[in-house]
Design an enzyme around this catalytic site. Structure first.
Site, PDB file in Angstrom:
ATOM      1  N   TYR A 282       0.844  -1.200   0.000  1.00  0.00           N
ATOM      2  CA  TYR A 282       0.000   0.000   0.000  1.00  0.00           C
ATOM      3  C   TYR A 282       0.876   1.246   0.000  1.00  0.00           C
ATOM      4  O   TYR A 282       1.752   1.412   0.860  1.00  0.00           O
ATOM      5  CB  TYR A 282      -0.907  -0.004   1.231  1.00  0.00           C
TER       6      TYR A 282
ATOM      7  N   TYR B 215      -5.199   5.469  -7.709  1.00  0.00           N
ATOM      8  CA  TYR B 215      -5.561   5.300  -6.301  1.00  0.00           C
ATOM      9  C   TYR B 215      -6.957   4.712  -6.215  1.00  0.00           C
ATOM     10  O   TYR B 215      -7.956   5.410  -6.311  1.00  0.00           O
ATOM     11  CB  TYR B 215      -5.494   6.652  -5.593  1.00  0.00           C
TER      12      TYR B 215
END
Ligand SMILES: [Zn+2]
Lengths: 140, 345
Positions: free
Chosen positions: B248, B298
């Site tokens: 992440y 994203y």
């Protein structure tokens, strides 16, 4: 929120059931944090129950208005009109109690991790008083 | 398909999606949050539903209009007053601490102070993701190359972080289908087997959405460390078994901290590890092979799950040859989750 003198600062809710005593103490010129009455554990952010000893008895204790600088950021990209850039957000470890508290300084001051910091009480609109942090002046 | 798992930050509800794609009857749905720490846990919810007989085939999805709709990372300070009602924002927002980027900047500064981490170390993470995006036609930054000078010259946002330390704003959507191994083996495409999933908070969790994590004793460890312990133990595998990882990357520093917390290098050595060529193709740990949040787009970590599946199927645009084990680590803040994918047989 924008007046002739520019946008006013973001004001905290200062009468919350759980966190209001922090701001009430600030109005008296004191830095106070919640602790477990039974075992003395610091409870910050505030909570009604002590996870160490199971007590529901808590109280707000005055803690030292001194600490040391853990880290900081110089904000250069503006995200809110109440906080014109550049400004610096600091994180302070309060002496003797283990609490970490946030403060704010205008501009881009010269800072170093571990340097001594002191609390001061910033009077905002509507009677709100905010505990804030700044470097201890070198001559002290 | 009879089950749907949704991120609790999504604007689409399970029944919205069921209606849109014509599901005859849902027998299971679940909301998992918060945001960026949800994806691996969302897959875990699908696994739990299938193993407990509540569903046979579950769609796990995330969509957001991060560019044209609700833009993430703006100050959540629309009212006259901030905080109260269990948010604890009153301890943070009045000081101008307003965004995730500012919080991670403070973690980055602390890491630099404790371990001598340098901007170039973070730059190598940004460059790695950009190079993978340059190979991925679906990536937002597919056609935009970046040099270390570009990185170092990008404008400061919240020092020590600069523009290219930040992820992108994206309109996008991703979904994966989870079903039993038996059924998956019957389908046209090779399955990516779920070896293990794990969720974990930080020890002694703090309330609130994000800012209270600054109250922890350690400012250089993420919940990833706790997720890693649980995932490695459940999988019977460790960092040395991972062929490729999707980490992440809301910010470059998030990747650096996870490299350490997942055990790919020692605490404090994430910077030199990143700068030594480990993260690229042929390195010891190729990461974010579709470009990640920093350069692909994203989609709140769900694109990392998809890219993990591609690596196991051998269909990535930056395929790691012979990849059999892929870690998907959705472990920023405040808690975290992780997923270990394996090839079949
Ligand atoms: Zn106690």
């Amino acid at each position: 929120m924008t007046g002739p003198a520019g946008p006013s600062r973001l004001l905290p809710v200062d009468d919350d059931l759980d966190t209001g005593p922090f701001f009430a103490a600030a109005r008296r010129g004191e830095l106070a944090l919640q602790h477990c009455t039974a075992c003395g554990l610091l409870l910050h952010v505030p909570k009604a129950y002590c996870h160490r000893c199971g007590s529901w008895e808590t109280d707000w204790r005055v803690v030292p208005g001194r600490g040391s600088l853990l880290t900081w950021t110089v904000v250069t990209h503006q995200v809110h009109p109440a906080h014109p850039v550049p400004y610096t957000v600091v994180l302070v470890a309060v002496d003797g109690c283990g609490a970490h508290l946030v403060g704010s300084l205008p501009g881009r001051p010269e800072l170093a991790t571990g340097q001594p910091m002191e609390v001061w009480f910033e009077h905002l609109d509507h009677g709100v008083v905010l505990p804030n942090w700044r470097p201890v002046a070198p001559h002290e | 398909m009879d089950g749907i798992v949704r991120c609790s930050h999504d604007t689409v509800y399970a029944h919205d999606l069921a209606h849109a794609i014509g599901v005859p009857q849902l027998t299971f749905w679940s909301d998992v949050g918060p945001g960026g720490v949800a994806p691996a846990a969302m897959v875990g919810q699908a696994v739990a539903a299938i193993l407990s007989g509540q569903a046979e085939t579950v769609v796990v999805f995330r969509e957001l209009n991060g560019r044209s709709g609700r833009r993430y990372g703006l100050a959540d300070a629309a009212g006259d007053r901030v905080g109260g009602a269990g948010t604890y924002d009153e301890f943070f927002l009045p000081y101008g601490l307003l965004t995730p980027g500012q919080v991670f900047a403070m973690l980055a500064r602390r890491h630099m102070a404790e371990f001598g981490t340098e901007p170039e170390h973070l730059g190598h993470i940004a460059l790695t993701c950009r190079e993978r995006a340059n190979a991925n036609p679906a990536a937002q930054m597919h056609e935009r190359t970046m040099t270390m000078d570009d990185y170092l010259g990008s404008r400061p946002i919240a020092e020590p972080l600069r523009l290219f330390d930040f992820c992108l704003e994206t309109d996008g959507a991703c979904a994966v289908v989870v079903t039993s191994t038996e059924r998956a083996r019957d389908l046209r495409r090779p399955p990516a087997l779920i070896r293990a999933v794990a969720q974990a908070s930080i020890p002694d969790p703090q309330p609130g959405m994000m800012y209270p994590i600054l109250m922890r004793d350690s400012l250089t460890e993420l919940p990833a460390a706790a997720v890693a312990r649980t995932l490695w133990s459940r999988a019977g595998l460790g960092p040395g078994d991972v062929d490729v990882a999707q980490l992440y990357d809301c910010f470059t520093i998030t990747v650096l901290l996870q490299l350490e917390d997942w055990g790919f290098c020692a605490k404090g050595e994430g910077g030199p590890f990143a700068a030594s060529g480990n993260l690229g193709p042929g390195g010891s740990l190729p990461i974010n092979t579709a470009g990640g949040h920093l350069s692909e787009g994203y989609v709140h970590g769900m694109n990392h799950v998809l890219e993990g599946v591609r690596q196991i199927r051998g269909t990535s645009t930056s395929q790691v040859p012979g990849a059999e084990t892929c870690l998907v680590a959705t472990t920023p803040l405040p808690p975290g989750s992780g997923l270990l994918l394996r090839s079949d047989g």
